[in-house]
Write a protein that holds these residues in place. Structure first.
Motif, PDB file in Angstrom:
ATOM      1  N   ARG A 169      52.888  -5.889 -11.985  1.00  0.00           N
ATOM      2  CA  ARG A 169      52.189  -3.983 -11.221  1.00  0.00           C
ATOM      3  C   ARG A 169      52.499  -4.304  -9.938  1.00  0.00           C
ATOM      4  NH1 ARG A 169      48.984  -1.481 -16.007  1.00  0.00           N
ATOM      5  NH2 ARG A 169      49.551  -1.865 -17.427  1.00  0.00           N
ATOM      6  N   TYR A 170      53.615  -2.605  -9.569  1.00  0.00           N
ATOM      7  CA  TYR A 170      53.292  -3.113  -8.454  1.00  0.00           C
ATOM      8  C   TYR A 170      53.028  -1.905  -6.909  1.00  0.00           C
ATOM      9  CZ  TYR A 170      57.133  -6.320  -9.629  1.00  0.00           C
ATOM     10  OH  TYR A 170      57.505  -7.871  -9.847  1.00  0.00           O
ATOM     11  N   GLU A 171      52.354  -1.945  -6.317  1.00  0.00           N
ATOM     12  CA  GLU A 171      51.782  -1.239  -5.525  1.00  0.00           C
ATOM     13  C   GLU A 171      52.566   0.663  -5.135  1.00  0.00           C
ATOM     14  OE1 GLU A 171      47.076  -0.516  -3.781  1.00  0.00           O
ATOM     15  OE2 GLU A 171      48.575  -0.837  -2.454  1.00  0.00           O
ATOM     16  N   VAL A 172      52.229   1.454  -5.236  1.00  0.00           N
ATOM     17  CA  VAL A 172      53.061   2.167  -4.400  1.00  0.00           C
ATOM     18  C   VAL A 172      52.416   3.585  -4.102  1.00  0.00           C
ATOM     19  CG1 VAL A 172      54.530   4.150  -5.059  1.00  0.00           C
ATOM     20  CG2 VAL A 172      55.206   1.781  -6.111  1.00  0.00           C
ATOM     21  N   LEU A 173      53.029   3.455  -2.535  1.00  0.00           N
ATOM     22  CA  LEU A 173      51.951   4.752  -1.822  1.00  0.00           C
ATOM     23  C   LEU A 173      53.083   5.640  -1.953  1.00  0.00           C
ATOM     24  CD1 LEU A 173      49.716   5.362   0.672  1.00  0.00           C
ATOM     25  CD2 LEU A 173      51.356   4.316   2.495  1.00  0.00           C
ATOM     26  N   THR A 174      51.692   7.326  -1.890  1.00  0.00           N
ATOM     27  CA  THR A 174      52.688   8.429  -1.516  1.00  0.00           C
ATOM     28  C   THR A 174      52.483   9.325  -0.200  1.00  0.00           C
ATOM     29  OG1 THR A 174      52.798   8.867  -4.194  1.00  0.00           O
ATOM     30  CG2 THR A 174      53.473  10.730  -2.528  1.00  0.00           C
ATOM     31  N   SER A 175      53.170   9.122   0.522  1.00  0.00           N
ATOM     32  CA  SER A 175      52.700   9.354   2.040  1.00  0.00           C
ATOM     33  C   SER A 175      52.899  10.700   2.055  1.00  0.00           C
ATOM     34  CB  SER A 175      54.962   9.123   2.522  1.00  0.00           C
ATOM     35  OG  SER A 175      55.078   7.756   2.878  1.00  0.00           O
ATOM     36  N   SER A 176      53.153  11.499   1.468  1.00  0.00           N
ATOM     37  CA  SER A 176      52.918  13.340   1.795  1.00  0.00           C
ATOM     38  C   SER A 176      51.052  13.214   1.435  1.00  0.00           C
ATOM     39  CB  SER A 176      53.815  14.054   0.451  1.00  0.00           C
ATOM     40  OG  SER A 176      53.588  13.392  -0.360  1.00  0.00           O
ATOM     41  N   THR A 177      50.687  12.180   0.490  1.00  0.00           N
ATOM     42  CA  THR A 177      49.121  12.661   0.160  1.00  0.00           C
ATOM     43  C   THR A 177      48.086  11.853   0.988  1.00  0.00           C
ATOM     44  OG1 THR A 177      50.079  11.804  -2.212  1.00  0.00           O
ATOM     45  CG2 THR A 177      50.170  14.141  -2.069  1.00  0.00           C
ATOM     46  N   GLY A 178      49.136  10.480   0.485  1.00  0.00           N
ATOM     47  CA  GLY A 178      48.291   9.556   0.294  1.00  0.00           C
ATOM     48  C   GLY A 178      47.302   8.788  -0.710  1.00  0.00           C
ATOM     49  N   LYS A 179      48.236   8.723  -1.565  1.00  0.00           N
ATOM     50  CA  LYS A 179      47.831   8.466  -3.014  1.00  0.00           C
ATOM     51  C   LYS A 179      48.567   6.769  -3.006  1.00  0.00           C
ATOM     52  CE  LYS A 179      47.295   9.718  -7.948  1.00  0.00           C
ATOM     53  NZ  LYS A 179      47.140  10.393  -8.820  1.00  0.00           N
TER      54      LYS A 179
END
Length: 367
Positions: free
Chosen positions: A294-304
């Motif tokens: 599994r690969y960790e993905v960052l959502t820039s707009s929310t920081g999640k």
């Protein structure tokens, strides 16, 4: 005439650097150091037999602890032999019982003669390993007293297999006990400093022997030995640094390959999840769950941060459960101006009665 100080140094010193290796390399280095030191004349090196034996004993304990994998293999083999033994006993008892009730007299009579043994040794398959071994030995002795009956029922093959199993089990059990009895410490964390301390004492004696040597030949011998020791320690240090460097290179290559794989798939994942095309980025972190990367993905707009997995060449976000204090339950909040009802709360499950087949049982595992 040349000054002796130009030929031999005023003192010699053994380098440090033996404490930072892996357990296997640490043990191997001490073995090779011991081989170097124990070869020359101990008197010239100011070393005693007692000191060398103490150092050797600690090296042997490191070897024993490094062979812990072998010990676990012996345990696994014992477990396998126990399962085989249980199967043989079950087959033996079943054959005796069925023949004891056979309408054929030639089978029924020897079966009836052997049947009391089944009662005497009933349930030994579920006993602890050592107790079961003792009872199997007793059973084999009792069966040996009734060779005509066992032959009449064709039990010879089963009995021979049980004898072989019992012999192998006994040898492995002895091997495990002997290995454990030799061990005076339980972990490498305990023994490594002790081994290093023994070497430090050996090293100090060798350095002192050079200072107090009165013979030029002895000084040359000690200087050559110290040089060999330092070269050996340096070679292990170089190998360790090289291994770390290679590991770092491998990790960097893995990260680059993951980016090449994941980055082109992120815009489509963002669109399917309702984000902007550039809103998702791969952090570089990975983990494995159920044999799946599994690969960790960052959502820039929310920081999640979320985990994604590959399915059919496309990325999909991994759904996570909403939990209440880690127990897997979640309350459903009512909408605004809406009173909670039975439909808005998770119903409590009524405990099942014993009549529904949910009884309890205590299982005592084998040691």
């Amino acid at each position: 005439m040349k000054d002796k100080n130009l030929q031999n140094p005023r003192y010699v010193r053994v380098n440090a650097g033996i404490t930072t290796h892996t357990s296997a390399m640490h043990t191997e280095l001490h073995q090779r150091l011991y081989a170097l030191v124990s070869e020359p004349d101990k008197v010239k090196l100011h070393l005693t037999e007692e000191l060398l034996k103490s150092w050797r004993a600690l090296i042997d304990q490191e070897l024993d602890l490094n062979h812990a994998q072998r010990a676990s293999e012996v345990t696994a083999q014992l477990q396998q032999l126990d399962e085989e033994r249980d199967g043989l006993l079950t087959q033996l008892f079943s054959a005796i019982r069925s023949n004891a009730h056979s309408p054929i007299k030639a089978l029924r009579e020897p079966g009836e003669k052997l049947l009391p043994l089944v009662g005497s040794y009933k349930g030994i398959q579920s006993e602890q390993l050592e107790a079961e071994s003792a009872h199997v030995d007793g059973l084999l002795m009792d069966l040996a007293k009734l060779p005509t009956q066992t032959a009449a029922l064709g039990l010879t093959v089963i009995i021979d297999a049980l004898k072989t199993n019992s012999t192998q089990f006994g040898e492995l059990s002895k091997q495990r006990v002997v290995s454990q009895s030799k061990r005076t410490v339980s972990s490498m964390k305990q023994v490594r400093p002790m081994t290093d301390e023994a070497f430090y004492e050996v090293r100090s004696n060798i350095e002192a022997a050079y200072i107090f040597a009165t013979d030029d030949a002895d000084r040359k011998l000690i200087a050559a030995l110290v040089k060999a020791i330092n070269l050996l320690i340096e070679s292990y240090s170089t190998n360790r640094k090289s291994s770390k460097a290679q590991l770092g290179i491998a990790k960097q290559m893995e990260l680059e390959n993951n980016h090449k794989l994941i980055d082109p798939l992120l815009p489509k994942l963002a669109a399917s999840a309702g984000y902007g095309s550039d809103d998702l980025s791969f952090t570089g972190r990975t983990n494995t769950a159920n044999k799946e990367t599994r690969y960790e993905v960052l959502t820039s707009s929310t920081g999640k941060k979320q985990w994604a997995r590959l399915v059919g060449g496309e990325l999909m976000l991994v759904k996570t459960r909403t939990s209440g204090k880690g127990n897997g339950s979640a309350k459903v909040k009512p909408k605004k101006n809406e009173k909670p009802t039975d439909e808005n709360t998770a119903p409590k499950e009524e405990p099942k009665s014993k009549d529904e087949g949910q009884g309890s049982a205590t299982v005592t595992p084998k040691s």
